[in-house]
Design an enzyme around this catalytic site. Structure first.
Site, mmCIF file in Angstrom:
data_model
loop_
_atom_site.group_PDB
_atom_site.id
_atom_site.type_symbol
_atom_site.label_atom_id
_atom_site.label_comp_id
_atom_site.label_asym_id
_atom_site.label_seq_id
_atom_site.Cartn_x
_atom_site.Cartn_y
_atom_site.Cartn_z
ATOM 1 N N ASP A 517 0.821 -1.141 -0.150
ATOM 2 C CA ASP A 517 -0.088 -0.071 -0.098
ATOM 3 C C ASP A 517 0.378 1.304 -0.209
ATOM 4 O OD1 ASP A 517 -3.655 0.949 0.869
ATOM 5 O OD2 ASP A 517 -1.634 2.429 1.802
ATOM 6 N N ASN A 525 -2.658 13.532 -4.769
ATOM 7 C CA ASN A 525 -3.614 13.173 -5.264
ATOM 8 C C ASN A 525 -4.100 14.914 -4.902
ATOM 9 O OD1 ASN A 525 -3.926 12.125 -6.801
ATOM 10 N ND2 ASN A 525 -5.280 10.376 -5.995
ATOM 11 N N ARG A 549 9.754 -11.634 -11.453
ATOM 12 C CA ARG A 549 9.953 -12.700 -12.745
ATOM 13 C C ARG A 549 8.911 -12.920 -13.437
ATOM 14 N NH1 ARG A 549 11.602 -18.018 -9.123
ATOM 15 N NH2 ARG A 549 9.704 -17.602 -8.390
ATOM 16 N N GLU A 560 -4.648 1.688 -4.452
ATOM 17 C CA GLU A 560 -3.088 2.712 -4.496
ATOM 18 C C GLU A 560 -2.459 1.102 -3.692
ATOM 19 O OE1 GLU A 560 -4.625 4.626 -0.053
ATOM 20 O OE2 GLU A 560 -5.085 4.362 -2.676
#
Length: 685
Positions: A517, A525, A549, A560
């Site tokens: 997170d 924002n 990978r 987010e």
């Protein structure tokens, strides 16, 4: 002039003048004059209501219902009344009135203006959804409005549609679409010839310029808005209030806090003079929020306490909720933690009852942040967990809507292809019938007809085969698109649902799960705009892919948050990867234009089945566990990773009991955890 008129009248009386028969007996002229007077009175009443709507929107709804009864069904006058009535119902979150208005607009009796009526209904519902926090639905409603219906709207209704679309698109982060809408609104405001309308649109333009980092244009635009508002021949206090509020917001974004405070105070002065308790409450709430950001908590509490009774007097639920929230946050910061928690929880409950789930989720997040600062770790973890639950519900609903929309598009494409195939099949049958007719008429050319028929069948078969191949390719493309996040290019939850079956084939998950997170993403924002937030998400996604990978599963989990599942269960490898993720996310700062945005993340991770007893868990339980430790990482300072090394349990019931008290169990030794610290980054926002 008056003397000449009186003299003329006296001469007429002396001469015994009588009105002409045409003057005395022309009912059509008298009726037209009466209608014009009525229309003028109606327009004046609607403008007065629109100017004062923000003061007491619920009270004006009753007056609009009365005015509606004075207009003819299907008339442009009624369309204007219903448009304003729908907007005020949306502003008041009055679903009952809104449903009545929308029902009449959907059953509009005038076929010529029916498309415009449908746009008016969509605009009212969009206003309702925007004001209760459902931006996605508001934007969807406005975008789906048919272009022909928008173009057919009367000027003022079209202006309100474009203004609302600009608000909604901008709040949702769609700044290009917002720019197009506000440009249209500016042209319509110019055509209206009304200074107050132009001033309000100029203020919206300035706000959008600030959001898109065009700071000099934002300054010029907001000062022009103030000048135009003050030059209005009959300036009203609420227009001046709106423009000054917009000026304060713009200067806050420009980081000129002195000017911002002065404008907030001017806006409050105007609303106080206007005697508009609902607007006063909102202005006090804005000022309280401003002082919270400046960490002047005593002043913020004073203002929020003044706002609360006014919001209740005006029955402004949104203003009441904001006042309670700001008051509670200020009390927590002033060490009145339990009292503050109760007020914030009450505010969140009000938002949830109004259906403003996104706003309620933000409320939990802010509560968690302030409880963390106050040292209430248990309360902070609980608040952040509740934030996560609400955000998950919002994301699930968004995902459901997205899937339904994609399914509708897919079904439409499928039907079109089926119709195309059916037409081709009918053509083939027609060819076969014609071939049989030729066989009867031209027996001598039987061999040639057979060859021709075979050729036609072969061609038809090849065409159908190619069509089916194209359909399969299209279906596969739609499937891939529906399983990818359009912003970051990562897998989304729908793809995860299918992919996780491979890692949990026998009912229990085998592998290591990381939940990531981004810290303080809302500040990015708020301070730099949604475009900067998008840049952060895109770059973090790129850094995550670089650390992993190709066969590792990387998912944009929502907002987010990102989810990673790798097949390895080795504790040392898991810790090494968690540290690498912390380092990659934090350094270097992310570039957005000329801005450098420092970013860190909080991570929860764990390997499954759980050591030391190899307890098998399903993937939902695994994610719940890493979610819990991820919030512990947030509550203990952020920019760190908490990983589950062991849990001393033997069955699901024991796991459930332990997971509800994870922090206490860790300190008691029943849970083993690794704690990793992220690198020191640049100054935080």
């Amino acid at each position: 002039m008056q003397a000449h008129a009186l003299a003329g009248l006296g001469l007429c009386l002396l001469l015994g003048c009588q009105p002409t028969s045409e003057q005395a007996t022309d009912p059509a002229a008298s009726s037209a004059a009466s209608q014009a007077a009525d229309s003028k009175q109606l327009n004046q009443a609607l403008e007065r209501i629109e100017r004062n709507a923000r003061a007491r929107p619920r009270e004006h709804l009753a007056e609009l219902a009365r005015l509606q009864g004075q207009t003819a069904p299907g008339s442009e006058e009624r369309l204007h009344v219903l448009g304003l009535r729908g907007e005020l119902a949306g502003m008041s979150i009055d679903r009952t009135t809104l449903e009545q208005v929308a029902s009449e607009l959907e059953q509009w009796p005038n076929a010529r203006t029916a498309p415009a009526a449908k746009v008016v209904a969509a605009t009212a519902w969009a206003r309702f959804n925007r004001d209760r926090g459902d931006l996605r639905e508001a934007v969807k409603l406005l975008r789906q409005a048919p272009a022909g219906g928008v173009a057919a709207l009367p000027l003022l209704l079209q202006l309100r549609y474009q203004q609302l679309r600009s608000f909604a698109e901008s709040d949702a982060g769609n700044l290009d679409a917002a720019s197009v809408a506000i440009d249209q609104a500016m042209k319509l405001a110019e055509r209206s010839g009304q200074a107050w309308r132009k001033a309000l649109v100029l203020a919206d333009v300035a706000n959008l310029m600030a959001r898109t980092q065009q700071f000099e244009r934002a300054k010029q635009g907001i000062e022009e808005a103030v000048r135009v508002a003050e030059s209005d021949p009959s300036p009203d206090l609420l227009t001046l209030n709106q423009v000054q509020t917009a000026r304060a917001i713009v200067y806050t974004q420009l980081d000129d806090l002195t000017t911002a405070r002065q404008s907030f105070e001017k806006a409050l002065e105007y609303s106080t003079k206007a005697g508009a308790p609902g607007v006063i409450a909102l202005n006090l709430g804005n000022l309280a929020d401003f002082y919270l950001r400046q960490r002047q908590f005593a002043r913020a509490l004073e203002l929020a306490s003044q706002a609360l009774p006014m919001a209740r007097e005006a029955r402004q639920l949104s203003a009441e909720s904001v006042s309670l929230h700001n008051s509670g946050i200020a009390k927590i910061a002033l060490k009145r933690v339990e009292e503050g928690k109760q007020e914030v929880r009450q505010s969140i409950t009000m938002d949830e009852q109004q259906g403003a789930i996104s706003i309620a989720a933000d409320g939990w997040a802010e509560l968690g942040q302030y409880l963390e600062e106050a040292g209430d770790w248990a309360g902070a973890i609980d608040a952040l967990h509740r934030h996560r639950v609400l955000i998950d519900s919002v994301l699930r609903e968004d995902a459901r809507k997205t899937v339904l929309e994609q399914q509708e598009r897919y079904d439409a494409d499928q039907r079109a292809k089926e119709i195309q195939l059916l037409n081709r099949d009918n053509s083939l049958k027609a060819e076969q019938i014609r071939a049989r007719d030729l066989q009867l008429k031209l027996w001598a050319a039987l061999g040639g007809c057979i060859v021709l028929s075979a050729a036609l069948l072969g061609m038809a078969y090849q065409r159908i085969r190619r069509t089916n191949q194209a359909l399969a390719t299209s279906n596969e493309s739609l499937k891939i698109q529906s399983e990818r996040d359009p912003l970051t290019g990562l897998a989304n939850r729908r793809h995860f649902q299918a992919a996780i079956k491979r890692l949990a084939a026998k009912g229990g998950l085998s592998g290591t799960v990381f939940l990531i997170d981004i810290d303080h993403f809302k500040r990015v924002n708020d301070q730099h705009g949604h475009a900067a937030g998008d840049s952060v998400l895109i770059e973090v996604a790129r850094r995550l892919r670089a650390a992993l990978r190709e066969d590792d599963l990387v998912v944009r989990w929502g907002g987010e948050e990102f989810l990673i599942v790798v097949e390895t269960r080795d504790p040392a490898t898991a810790q090494h990867l968690a540290q690498r993720l912390l380092d990659l996310i934090a350094q270097p700062a992310i570039q957005h234009g000329s801005l450098r945005v420092p970013v860190t993340a909080s991570i929860g991770f764990g390997s499954f089945p759980l050591a030391p007893n190899e307890l098998s868990v399903d993937w939902e339980r695994a994610i719940d566990l890493v979610d819990t430790v991820m919030y512990m990482a947030k509550a203990h300072g952020r920019n760190r990773a908490y990983g589950i090394e062991r849990m001393d349990v033997n069955d699901e019931a024991g796991l459930q009991a332990l997971s509800t008290r994870m922090e206490a169990a860790w300190h008691e030794g029943q849970v083993g955890m690794s704690v990793l610290q992220g690198p020191p980054g640049e100054s935080r926002l």
